[in-house]
Design a protein around this motif. Structure first.
Motif, PDB file in Angstrom:
ATOM      1  N   ILE A  48      38.527  48.575  37.188  1.00  0.00           N
ATOM      2  CA  ILE A  48      37.828  47.480  36.498  1.00  0.00           C
ATOM      3  C   ILE A  48      37.055  48.024  35.314  1.00  0.00           C
ATOM      4  O   ILE A  48      36.446  49.090  35.396  1.00  0.00           O
ATOM      5  N   ALA A  49      37.084  47.250  34.216  1.00  0.00           N
ATOM      6  CA  ALA A  49      36.330  47.663  33.035  1.00  0.00           C
ATOM      7  C   ALA A  49      34.950  47.027  33.078  1.00  0.00           C
ATOM      8  O   ALA A  49      34.816  45.825  33.259  1.00  0.00           O
ATOM      9  N   VAL A  50      33.934  47.872  32.925  1.00  0.00           N
ATOM     10  CA  VAL A  50      32.555  47.379  32.947  1.00  0.00           C
ATOM     11  C   VAL A  50      32.184  46.845  31.573  1.00  0.00           C
ATOM     12  O   VAL A  50      32.551  47.429  30.553  1.00  0.00           O
ATOM     13  N   VAL A  51      31.486  45.727  31.544  1.00  0.00           N
ATOM     14  CA  VAL A  51      31.010  45.180  30.276  1.00  0.00           C
ATOM     15  C   VAL A  51      29.689  45.858  29.961  1.00  0.00           C
ATOM     16  O   VAL A  51      28.699  45.639  30.653  1.00  0.00           O
ATOM     17  N   SER A 114      39.878  42.586  30.753  1.00  0.00           N
ATOM     18  CA  SER A 114      39.318  43.620  29.898  1.00  0.00           C
ATOM     19  C   SER A 114      38.411  42.954  28.869  1.00  0.00           C
ATOM     20  O   SER A 114      38.805  41.997  28.206  1.00  0.00           O
ATOM     21  N   PRO A 115      37.145  43.436  28.727  1.00  0.00           N
ATOM     22  CA  PRO A 115      36.245  42.788  27.777  1.00  0.00           C
ATOM     23  C   PRO A 115      36.703  42.967  26.326  1.00  0.00           C
ATOM     24  O   PRO A 115      36.308  42.193  25.460  1.00  0.00           O
ATOM     25  N   ASP A 116      37.539  43.970  26.055  1.00  0.00           N
ATOM     26  CA  ASP A 116      37.958  44.205  24.677  1.00  0.00           C
ATOM     27  C   ASP A 116      39.160  43.346  24.292  1.00  0.00           C
ATOM     28  O   ASP A 116      39.162  42.703  23.250  1.00  0.00           O
ATOM     29  N   THR A 117      40.197  43.357  25.143  1.00  0.00           N
ATOM     30  CA  THR A 117      41.433  42.674  24.769  1.00  0.00           C
ATOM     31  C   THR A 117      41.562  41.291  25.387  1.00  0.00           C
ATOM     32  O   THR A 117      42.305  40.454  24.886  1.00  0.00           O
ATOM     33  N   ILE A 121      43.422  43.086  34.085  1.00  0.00           N
ATOM     34  CA  ILE A 121      43.480  44.461  34.575  1.00  0.00           C
ATOM     35  C   ILE A 121      43.938  44.379  36.020  1.00  0.00           C
ATOM     36  O   ILE A 121      43.394  43.589  36.791  1.00  0.00           O
ATOM     37  N   THR A 122      44.912  45.166  36.396  1.00  0.00           N
ATOM     38  CA  THR A 122      45.321  45.158  37.792  1.00  0.00           C
ATOM     39  C   THR A 122      44.571  46.274  38.513  1.00  0.00           C
ATOM     40  O   THR A 122      44.760  47.448  38.230  1.00  0.00           O
ATOM     41  N   ALA A 123      43.685  45.873  39.434  1.00  0.00           N
ATOM     42  CA  ALA A 123      42.942  46.863  40.217  1.00  0.00           C
ATOM     43  C   ALA A 123      43.767  47.225  41.441  1.00  0.00           C
ATOM     44  O   ALA A 123      44.607  46.441  41.890  1.00  0.00           O
TER      45      ALA A 123
END
Lengths: 513, 97
Positions: A48-51, A114-117, A121-123
C-alpha cells in the motif's frame, strides 16, 4: 469450602483462575493486539502507498469513481476511504452481490489506490490484524458458536477470579506499593498484585463488557422465553434493538440528481474543520440510493455518526443518526465501544494495549505462582504444568511473531495464502509446545525467552530483505506506521532478552540460597 | 488424610462445581426472564437489562456456593431461589421455562 470466608474465596480464586488460565492468556494477548488492528494491517500489506502529502479530496473522488465504475459496476454499495491518522491511504471497497451464474457469494472487496496515479494497487493476500484479534473470541478452528460459548465461559471465570481476588486482599492499596525483590514466591505474589490492582478498573470493564457482547448467545434462552423462539425471532429482536433515533431535515441543495461530488461539497461547507474519512454510496440498485459522509473526528465514545443524503419527493433529505433508540441498547453500545476502544486516540490506544498486556501478565504471574507453590511436590503433573506454562506464556508471542514472519515468507502467489498465515501461527504454537515438552525443565523458560527475543529482533531485518521498507526508508517516506511497527518489534525483542537475562540471575540466587 | 476423606473431598468439590455452574446459569437465566417480563416500560429495554444483569447474578451465585458452610447448604441455597423465581415466572406470566 474452608472454615473462613476469605479462605474459601482464596481457594476459589486459585482454581477459577487455574481452570481457564491458558485460554484467558490467549484471549488477552490476541485481544490486545486487536487495538492495533489497522497498524498491523499496514505492516502486513507493505504494497500500500502511504499518502504523505496534502491531497485534493475532489481529485481523489474522481479517480476513485473511475475505478469503481470499471471494477464494481453492479455492486450494491460503494465506499471510498480517505487518508486518516490510522489509515493514511486511499481505498475503495464495494459489496458485490451474489452471482448465481458464476456461483460467487455476496462479498466485500477492497482495493487501495496510488495517490500519485490514481490506479489500483494490488496488496498481498493477508489475514491481517482482523483475523488476529478475532481469534480472541472465535478460536478460529472451532464452529463459531462453540468459540463464543467457550470464550464466554472462560470470561466468566475471569470475572469470578477478579471479584474473589479483590475479596482476599486485606490491604489492597498498601499491597500495590509493596514489592519484595528476590524473595521467590513472595516476589511473584507482589508482581501479581501490581499487575492486577493498577489496571483493575480496566480488567473489570473489559471482562464484564466482553461477557455483555456475547450475552445474546450465552443466554439465548432468555430471549427465547421473553421475545420468541426460533432464529427468525432472534433476528427480529436484534433488528429491533438496533433501531436508531434519526434527525431528518430537508435541505436546499441546488440539484435534481445527487452525486458523491455534490454531497462532498455540501458536507465540506457544513463542517469546515472536519476531515472526511469515508464517502459511501448505498442502495445503488434501488430507486433511492443513499449518499453517506463519515467524519474522522466524529467517532466519539457514544456513537460514530454519519450523514446520509437521499432524494425524497424531488427534495434532498439529510439524515443524522442520534444513537440507539432504546436506552438499554445505548448502555450496551457504550459498553461495546469501551471494549473495542475504536474511539481512542493514539495515547488512549496505547493505554488500552498496555492494560491488556498487564491483564495477560496478571494471568501469567498467577500461573507461575500456582506452580511455585507446588514445586516442592516434584510430581510429573506439576512439572508438566510448568513446561506448558512456558509453552503458552512465551510460546504465544513466538507464534504471533511466526504469523508476521509467514506474511513476509510465504510465496505471494500461494493458494489460500491468507489462511496459511493463520495456520502458521498455530503450527509455530504447536512447535513451541513440543519444544517445551522435550527440553530440560531448568532451561525451558530461558530458551523460550531467547527464541522470542530473536524472532522479534529479526522481524525488521526480514522486512528490509523481503520488501523495500527499511527503518530509514520508512522514516524518509513519513511512513510512521511501518516505522512504528518495526520499532515496537525491536522493543518486544529487548523485553524478552531482558527477561531471559534476569531469569538467569534469579536461578543463580535460588541455587545460592 | 485417609482414602475415604480424600474421595469425600473430591465428591464435595465436584458437587459444588456443578451447583455453581449449572445452578448459577439457571438462577441467572430465570432472574433475567423475571426482570425482562416485569420491568415496566419498553420490552426490548427490559430484555437487554435482564441479560446485562445475568453475569452479576451468576458471579454472586458462584461465590455463594463456594462460601457456604456445607455442600448441602450450597445446593439448597441455589435450588430454593431457582424454584421461587421459576414459580413466579410460571404463575404470573404463564411462561414455562
Amino acid at each position: 469450602m474452608k472454615p473462613r470466608f476469605r479462605q474459601s474465596m482464596g481457594w476459589l480464586h486459585t482454581w477459577a483462575g487455574f481452570a481457564f488460565a491458558w485460554l484467558l492468556f490467549f484471549i488477552f494477548v490476541t485481544g490486545s493486539a486487536g487495538y492495533f488492528e489497522n497498524e498491523i494491517d499496514r505492516w502486513m500489506m507493505p504494497e500500500i502507498a502511504v499518502v504523505n502529502k496534502p491531497i485534493d479530496d475532489f481529485s481523489v473522488l474522481t479517480s476513485a469513481e473511475q475505478q469503481l465504475d470499471t471494477l464494481a459496476a453492479d455492486a450494491t454499495q460503494w465506499y471510498i476511504s480517505y487518508p486518516t491518522g490510522r489509515d493514511p491511504y486511499i481505498g475503495i471497497s464495494w459489496l458485490q452481490p451474489a452471482n448465481a451464474e458464476l456461483g460467487t457469494a455476496r462479498q466485500w472487496h477492497k482495493k487501495f489506490l496510488s495517490p500519485d496515479t490514481g490506479n489500483t494497487i494490488t496488496a498481498r493476500k493477508t489475514s491481517g490484524g482482523e483475523t488476529l484479534y478475532r481469534l480472541h473470541y472465535n478460536l478460529h478452528y472451532v464452529p463459531v458458536l462453540i468459540g463464543y460459548l467457550v470464550t464466554s465461559l472462560a470470561t466468566l471465570f475471569m470475572l469470578i477470579g477478579l471479584v474473589t481476588g479483590v475479596i482476599i486482599h486485606k490491604k489492597i492499596f498498601i499491597e500495590f506499593f509493596t514489592f519484595r525483590k528476590g524473595k521467590g514466591l513472595r516476589s511473584w505474589l507482589d508482581i501479581h498484585n501490581v499487575f492486577s490492582v493498577l489496571p483493575l478498573p480496566f480488567h473489570l470493564m473489559i471482562t464484564y463488557s466482553g461477557l455483555i457482547l456475547l450475552m445474546g448467545v450465552s443466554f439465548f434462552p432468555v430471549i427465547d422465553n421473553t421475545y420468541g423462539v426460533s432464529k427468525k425471532m432472534h433476528r427480529q429482536f436484534y433488528d429491533e434493538s438496533q433501531v436508531e433515533d434519526k434527525q431528518q431535515q430537508i435541505i436546499d441543495l441546488n440539484t435534481t440528481e445527487l452525486s458523491l461530488k455534490a454531497i462532498l461539497t455540501d458536507a465540506k461547507a457544513r463542517y469546515e474543520n472536519q476531515n472526511v474519512s469515508y464517502l459511501g454510496l448505498i442502495d445503488r440498485n434501488t430507486e433511492q440510493p443513499g449518499f453517506e459522509v463519515w467524519f474522522e473526528g466524529d467517532e466519539g465514545l457514544e456513537f460514530a455518526t454519519l450523514m446520509t443524503y437521499r432524494m425524497v419527493n424531488g427534495q434532498v433529505q439529510l439524515e443524522k443518526s442520534l444513537g440507539k433508540a432504546h436506552s438499554a441498547a445505548k448502555v450496551y453500545d457504550i459498553l461495546e465501544h469501551l471494549h473495542e476502544g475504536l474511539f481512542a486516540d493514539i495515547y488512549l490506544r496505547w493505554l488500552y494495549f498496555i492494560s491488556g498486556l498487564l491483564g495477560a501478565a496478571m494471568i501469567a504471574s498467577g500461573m507461575i505462582i500456582w506452580v511455585k507453590k507446588r514445586q516442592k511436590q516434584q510430581t510429573i503433573f506439576i512439572n508438566l504444568i510448568d513446561r506448558l506454562n512456558a509453552a503458552v506464556i512465551v510460546g504465544l508471542p513466538i507464534a504471533i511473531a511466526g504469523y508476521f514472519w509467514s506474511n513476509r515468507l510465504l510465496p505471494l502467489a500461494m493458494v489460500n495464502r491468507a489462511a496459511w498465515e493463520v495456520h502458521s501461527l498455530f503450527i509455530v504454537f504447536a512447535a513451541c509446545i513440543c519444544f517445551c515438552a522435550v527440553s530440560s525443565t531448568d532451561k525451558v523458560w530461558k530458551s523460550m525467552l531467547w527464541i522470542a527475543a530473536i524472532a522479534y529482533a529479526l522481524l525488521p531485518l526480514g522486512n528490509i530483505l523481503t520488501t523495500e521498507h527499511s527503518l530509514l526508508a520508512s522514516a524518509q517516506n513519513s511512513d510512521w506506521l511501518m516505522l512504528g511497527f518495526d520499532l515496537i518489534m525491536l522493543l518486544f525483542a529487548a523485553c524478552f532478552a531482558l527477561a531471559a537475562a534476569l531469569i538467569k540471575n534469579k536461578d543463580n540466587k535460588t541455587v545460592q540460597a | 488424610m485417609n482414602f475415604t476423606t480424600k474421595h469425600l473431598i473430591t465428591f464435595n468439590v465436584t458437587c459444588r462445581v456443578l451447583i455453581a455452574l449449572v445452578g448459577g446459569y439457571l438462577l441467572s437465566a430465570l432472574s433475567a426472564v423475571l426482570i425482562a417480563t416485569h420491568l415496566p416500560g419498553d420490552k426490548i429495554n427490559s430484555i437487554i437489562t435482564g441479560l446485562m444483569c445475568t453475569f452479576i447474578i451468576y458471579t454472586l451465585t458462584v461465590i455463594f456456593v463456594f462460601a457456604a458452610k456445607t455442600t448441602l447448604r450450597a445446593g439448597i441455597g441455589v435450588l430454593v431461589p431457582c424454584l421461587l423465581v421459576y414459580c413466579f415466572n410460571h404463575y404470573f406470566n404463564g411462561i414455562s421455562v
